[in-house]
Design a protein around this motif. Structure first.
Motif, PDB file in Angstrom:
ATOM      1  N   ARG A  70       0.825  -1.218   0.000  1.00 25.80           N
ATOM      2  CA  ARG A  70       0.000   0.000   0.000  1.00 25.80           C
ATOM      3  C   ARG A  70       0.851   1.256   0.000  1.00 25.80           C
ATOM      4  O   ARG A  70       0.380   2.337  -0.372  1.00 25.80           O
ATOM      5  N   GLY A  71       2.107   1.139   0.433  1.00 28.10           N
ATOM      6  CA  GLY A  71       2.986   2.297   0.521  1.00 28.10           C
ATOM      7  C   GLY A  71       3.777   2.575  -0.740  1.00 28.10           C
ATOM      8  O   GLY A  71       4.569   3.517  -0.776  1.00 28.10           O
ATOM      9  N   LEU A  72       3.581   1.780  -1.795  1.00 29.73           N
ATOM     10  CA  LEU A  72       4.304   1.998  -3.039  1.00 29.73           C
ATOM     11  C   LEU A  72       3.814   3.265  -3.741  1.00 29.73           C
ATOM     12  O   LEU A  72       2.731   3.774  -3.457  1.00 29.73           O
ATOM     13  N   ALA A  73       4.617   3.750  -4.686  1.00 23.87           N
ATOM     14  CA  ALA A  73       4.223   4.925  -5.457  1.00 23.87           C
ATOM     15  C   ALA A  73       2.884   4.677  -6.155  1.00 23.87           C
ATOM     16  O   ALA A  73       2.023   5.558  -6.213  1.00 23.87           O
ATOM     17  N   THR A  74       2.713   3.484  -6.714  1.00 21.60           N
ATOM     18  CA  THR A  74       1.408   3.029  -7.178  1.00 21.60           C
ATOM     19  C   THR A  74       0.969   1.929  -6.224  1.00 21.60           C
ATOM     20  O   THR A  74       1.427   0.787  -6.337  1.00 21.60           O
ATOM     21  N   PRO A  75       0.131   2.247  -5.244  1.00 13.89           N
ATOM     22  CA  PRO A  75      -0.248   1.251  -4.233  1.00 13.89           C
ATOM     23  C   PRO A  75      -0.913   0.026  -4.864  1.00 13.89           C
ATOM     24  O   PRO A  75      -1.673   0.127  -5.823  1.00 13.89           O
TER      25      PRO A  75
END
Length: 445
Positions: free
Chosen positions: A411-416
Motif C-alpha cells: 500500500r505504501g508503493l508509489a502506485t499502491p
C-alpha cells in the motif's frame, strides 16, 4: 554537546532552492525551511545536518505533501466494482469526452439552433429513452439522489408502500427508510421479511398512499420459504388504485449479462416494460460510467421531478454529463461493448487467461519480494451490490510471508497495490490487472 552555530540561514538555503521554488513556490519553500530549522534546534541532533542534508529532507517532505491524496492504485482485491476504489473505470471515449468538456466552454444549457437557453438533461434524454424504452428521462448525481427526489416529488407528506423484505441498507449504513424520511414521506411496511403477498399491498392502500415501491435487493438475497410480488402484478395493483409504481433497480444494467456468460440482472428496459411508472438506477456500477443517478419513466412524472427545487441541488456538471453521454453511446453497438467498456471487459475475462497471467508473474513476484508466491484459484465478485451471491472464477497469487506487513508495504508503493488477506496469505486476484507491466512496474518502484 550539540553546536547549532553551524546551521545555515534560511537565506543561504534559499539560494540553492531554485528547483524547489520552481515546483512549490518561494513562500512555501521558505516556510518549510524555517520549520525544518526549528525542528533541528528543538531536537538538537548530533551531528547537526549540513545544508545539502537539510535541502534533501525539505525536498522530500514537500514532495510528499504535494502528492494527491486521490492516488491511482492497482485493484487486486477480486472485487471489480469496488466502492472504496471508485467503482467503474471509464471507457476511453468517456475519458476523452470529459477532457474535452474540461478544456473549453460547452453548450451545456445553450440551444445552438435557437440561440436561447437549453436544458442540460437534453444531452442524455434521447439516449436514455432509446436504450430503455421509457417515455422520458432525467438525471441527478447518484442513485440515492434519484430515489430521494422521486419520493419527494410523488409522495411528500404521504405514504410509500414497500415490502419489509426490500427495506435495503447500502454502504455506509445508508438505509431506505432514512431516505424516505428525508424525502418527507411516510414508510408503510407490508408483508414480512421473507414473504409478501399481493393482498398485503392492496390492504395497505388508503387515501394517504402516495405510491407503491419495489426495491431490487441487489446487495443481498432472501432464500428458502419466500414470496414476493413481481413487478408486472405490482404495477397492476398500483394502477388499479390510481397510484404510480416506482422500481428502484439500484445497480441497474442496460444489457442482458448472460450474453457474456454472467448471471442475469434485471435490465432497465425490462422494468419499464413491466409497467413501472418510474425506474431509478446507477451510472457507475454495472452500466460502467461515471457516478450518476438515472430516472426514466412516464413523461408527466419526469416533468414533475424536473420542476422540484431539489433538482438543481442534485444536478450533474458538464464533465460527468459528457462522460455519461459517451458511455451511453457505446451501448448502441452491443457487439463491441465488452471490447470498449472496461467494466464488462473485466467481468468477462476468461479464467484461463487470468491463470496464465498469474503463472507468468508468480516467480517474478517471489524474487522481487523475497517470499513464496503461489498461483491459486480465486472467486471474484462484481461488487457495489450487484449479484452478491454470485462469484466469477478467477486466479491470483498468494503471498504467504507476514501478510499484514506485506499488505502495508504494498500500500505504501508509489502506485499502491491493494489485495486482500485470506487464510493467512495476501491474495492478489489478477482479474482487474490490465497487463503484466502494471504490476511489475509498481513493484519495481
Amino acid at each position: 554537546m550539540t553546536d547549532l552555530r553551524s546551521l545555515p540561514s534560511v537565506d543561504r538555503l534559499l539560494a540553492d532552492c531554485g528547483p524547489l521554488i520552481q515546483s512549490h513556490g518561494r513562500l512555501a519553500v521558505t516556510e518549510a525551511l524555517r520549520a525544518e530549522l526549528a525542528a533541528i534546534r528543538e531536537n538538537r541532533p548530533d551531528p547537526v545536518p549540513n545544508a545539502p542534508e537539510i535541502l534533501v529532507r525539505v525536498g522530500s517532505g514537500m514532495a510528499a505533501r504535494a502528492q494527491s491524496r486521490l492516488r491511482p492504485v492497482l485493484n487486486l482485491t477480486g472485487t471489480v466494482l469496488h466502492t472504496n476504489l471508485g467503482r467503474a473505470l471509464l471507457a476511453e471515449a468517456a475519458v476523452d469526452a470529459a477532457i474535452a468538456a474540461m478544456r473549453a466552454p460547452a453548450a451545456l444549457e445553450y440551444d445552438l439552433e435557437s440561440g436561447g437557453r437549453g436544458e442540460r438533461d437534453s444531452h442524455l434524454r434521447g439516449l436514455l429513452c432509446e436504450l430503455t424504452g421509457a417515455e422520458d428521462a432525467t438525471v441527478v448525481n447518484n442513485n440515492a439522489s434519484a430515489v430521494l427526489i422521486v419520493l419527494n416529488t410523488l409522495a411528500r407528506g404521504r405514504e410509500a408502500v414497500v415490502s419489509r423484505g426490500e427495506l435495503i441498507e447500502i454502504g455506509g449504513a445508508f438505509r431506505m427508510p432514512a431516505i424516505m424520511e428525508q424525502a418527507g414521506c411516510k414508510l408503510r411496511e407490508v408483508g414480512t421479511t421473507n414473504r409478501t403477498h399481493a393482498k398485503d399491498y392492496r390492504e395497505a392502500i388508503t387515501p394517504e398512499t402516495g405510491l407503491l415501491m419495489k426495491v431490487h435487493t441487489s446487495n443481498y438475497r432472501i432464500e428458502g420459504f419466500t414470496k414476493e410480488v413481481l413487478a408486472p402484478e405490482l404495477a397492476g395493483i398500483a394502477h388499479d388504485a390510481g397510484l404510480p409504481l416506482v422500481n428502484d433497480l439500484g445497480s441497474g444494467t442496460l444489457v442482458d449479462l448472460r450474453r457474456w456468460g454472467l448471471s442475469p440482472e434485471p435490465t432497465v428496459a425490462e422494468a419499464v416494460a413491466e409497467g413501472a411508472d418510474v425506474v431509478t438506477f446507477s451510472g457507475d456500477k454495472l452500466l460502467g460510467g461515471p457516478q450518476a443517478g438515472f430516472i426514466v419513466g412516464k413523461r408527466e412524472i419526469i416533468a414533475a421531478i424536473n420542476k422540484n427545487p431539489l433538482k438543481r441541488a442534485l444536478r450533474m456538471d458538464k464533465i460527468r454529463i459528457a462522460a455519461t453521454e459517451a458511455t451511453l453511446r457505446l451501448y448502441r453497438d452491443p457487439d463491441r461493448l465488452a471490447e470498449r467498456l472496461p467494466t464488462l471487459r473485466l467481468l468477462s475475462r476468461p479464467a484461463a487467461e487470468i491463470r496464465a497471467q498469474a503463472e507468468r508473474l508468480a516467480p517474478r513476484l517471489a524474487a522481487a519480494l523475497n517470499c513464496r508466491a503461489e498461483v491459486v484459484d480465486c472467486a471474484s465478485q462484481i461488487g457495489s451490490g450487484a449479484l452478491p451471491t454470485e462469484t466469477i472464477p478467477s486466479a491470483g497469487i498468494a503471498l504467504s510471508l507476514a501478510p499484514e506487513a506485506l499488505a502495508e508495504r504494498l500500500r505504501g508503493l508509489a502506485t499502491p497495490i491493494i489485495g486482500r488477506i485470506h487464510d493467512g496469505a495476501l491474495i492478489l486476484d489478477l482479474r482487474c490487472l490490465p497487463d503484466d507491466a502494471a504490476l511489475l512496474d509498481a513493484i519495481a518502484g
